[in-house]
Write an enzyme that holds these catalytic residues in place. Sequence first.
Site, PDB file in Angstrom:
ATOM      1  N   GLU A 128      -3.987  -5.841   5.686  1.00 20.43           N
ATOM      2  CA  GLU A 128      -4.140  -6.893   4.670  1.00 20.43           C
ATOM      3  C   GLU A 128      -5.299  -7.812   5.029  1.00 20.43           C
ATOM      4  OE1 GLU A 128      -2.868  -6.330   1.903  1.00 20.43           O
ATOM      5  OE2 GLU A 128      -1.106  -7.606   1.611  1.00 20.43           O
ATOM      6  N   THR A 181      -7.824 -13.212  -6.008  1.00 19.60           N
ATOM      7  CA  THR A 181      -6.865 -13.883  -5.128  1.00 19.60           C
ATOM      8  C   THR A 181      -7.398 -15.252  -4.715  1.00 19.60           C
ATOM      9  OG1 THR A 181      -6.161 -11.731  -4.317  1.00 19.60           O
ATOM     10  CG2 THR A 181      -5.520 -13.630  -2.999  1.00 19.60           C
TER      11      THR A 181
END
Lengths: 307, 307
Positions: A128, A181
């Site tokens: 991630e 994001t």
Amino acid sequence: MDYLKIFAPATVANVSCGFDSLGFAVDAIGDEMTFTKTTEKGVKITNITGANLTYNVDENAASAVVKKILNEANADFGIELTIHKGFSPGSGLGSSAASAAGAAFGANQLLGNIYSDLELTKFAMFGEEVACGTPIADNVSAAIYGGFVLVRSYSPLEIIKLPVPSELRVVAIHPQVEVKTKDAREVLPTEIALKDAVTQWANVGGLISGLYSDNYKLISNSLVDIIVEPHRKKLIPFFDDVKNAATKAGALGAGISGSGPTIFALCKGDKIAKDVYKSIEESYKNTGIDFEMFISKVNHEGIKILE
Amino acid sequence: MDYLKIFAPATVANVSCGFDSLGFAVDAIGDEMTFTKTTEKGVKITNITGANLTYNVDENAASAVVKKILNEANADFGIELTIHKGFSPGSGLGSSAASAAGAAFGANQLLGNIYSDLELTKFAMFGEEVACGTPIADNVSAAIYGGFVLVRSYSPLEIIKLPVPSELRVVAIHPQVEVKTKDAREVLPTEIALKDAVTQWANVGGLISGLYSDNYKLISNSLVDIIVEPHRKKLIPFFDDVKNAATKAGALGAGISGSGPTIFALCKGDKIAKDVYKSIEESYKNTGIDFEMFISKVNHEGIKILE
């Protein structure tokens, strides 16, 4: 074991009230990945389908995780990797998380299953970080543990697997718009009212209590987000229409999946889930925005070995 | 039924991470109250022992609640009330809440048990309003439902009874200092960091999950309050010493009971609870401040009928 093929599920993080703390895995969509042992050390991606992602081993979340895990285990072999993305990156359904979690799981299988789910979560969090710049745990832990998870703490990392009432279904719509994001983070306040925080944590408590006690009414009452959703929904066209369509058709609740733009709805049973699917579809078909939808059980077992 | 005597338990609200949302009842201390039916309508307090409280029917939390419940039920009788306070008002252990909850429960018994626990909680909240100016639910609901409760919502009021692991014990120390609820409120920030709120609600989730799954380690990890305790502990002399003494002796966690000054510790089993009791006692005995202590099981059944 010299070869395996796995399914790594898409995941819904935040789940309304549980910003940065709760997540669950879905059954219907995810990535398929293969792992082949090679005598030559190192990692190689031989094929990526379904999305346009980098083959650079250190920049691709999946291969970066495989490389890390093989290094840490001091493995005397290498791995060739194929990735078939079953859903789009940027959807808010944990695309990089599915690849990263799948990578950790697959490599661990070829290593003889030496790492725990918590350790695999840590490896996947590295993926991630490679993909998004932040080692967020909610999506990857949901993919690895399956079902609902609570990220109780990052330091030390503590993941709690929560029970899932058997009739829980998820319906989701992915409007084909981009929500970065970064933008989804920047739209959030850094400070919130204490009284709002109290409301939110009472809902987190209610949702978790509802999951343990099969109390769908309580789950429904608790699927409320007064902190994050009011800000992020502005980034998602027709969010309120979708949410209204979902709840009108009997959904327990609806909210933003991760940082969006996917909107999820939780439902009790297949019949209501189908109604909710149709109602959401109806609400979006004249917006002029393309969209994809799915209906799914909650995935209970996490990553699955297919072959 | 023309007469009954009841025990209304003391309660611990907030429970570290669960500010304004969580509470539990204790077994060892509480109020004893009697209720006697009279043919003459109205409410009268005939005796109060154990504390210096008003006999004015509209200003005393207990009689105010009895009056309200008899009015709402259109009762054709009155009630004479005696109150024996088993613990001090101003302790942070829900003194007015015990009286108010006991009053609602007792009057309801003489009415033939016509109200639900949720309705009794609403009546008792009126007593809290009379006593403290705010109709707070966490203490009164814990007293009425017993065990651990979650106040999921105020509007509409929703109380969730949570399970209690069988070995859970509570040790508490009440330093004889005054902490005014008003001061305890004013010392709190109105705004908090979103990231701190996330930490707190993950702990609320962890605590509730621990209660459902008998996971004492998880309960212990989750008994953390980074929002309220850092501010309120300044009002309680030697708070950190007590907390350290408790955790050193094996407590799962410790925190401020309600708005203080009582400090509670949760423990697994009688043996550790006794060690924690001694350790806290030792830590406080040379402070020059008088104190009272108790050790107790968590009360599971709420208000009890004694006679």
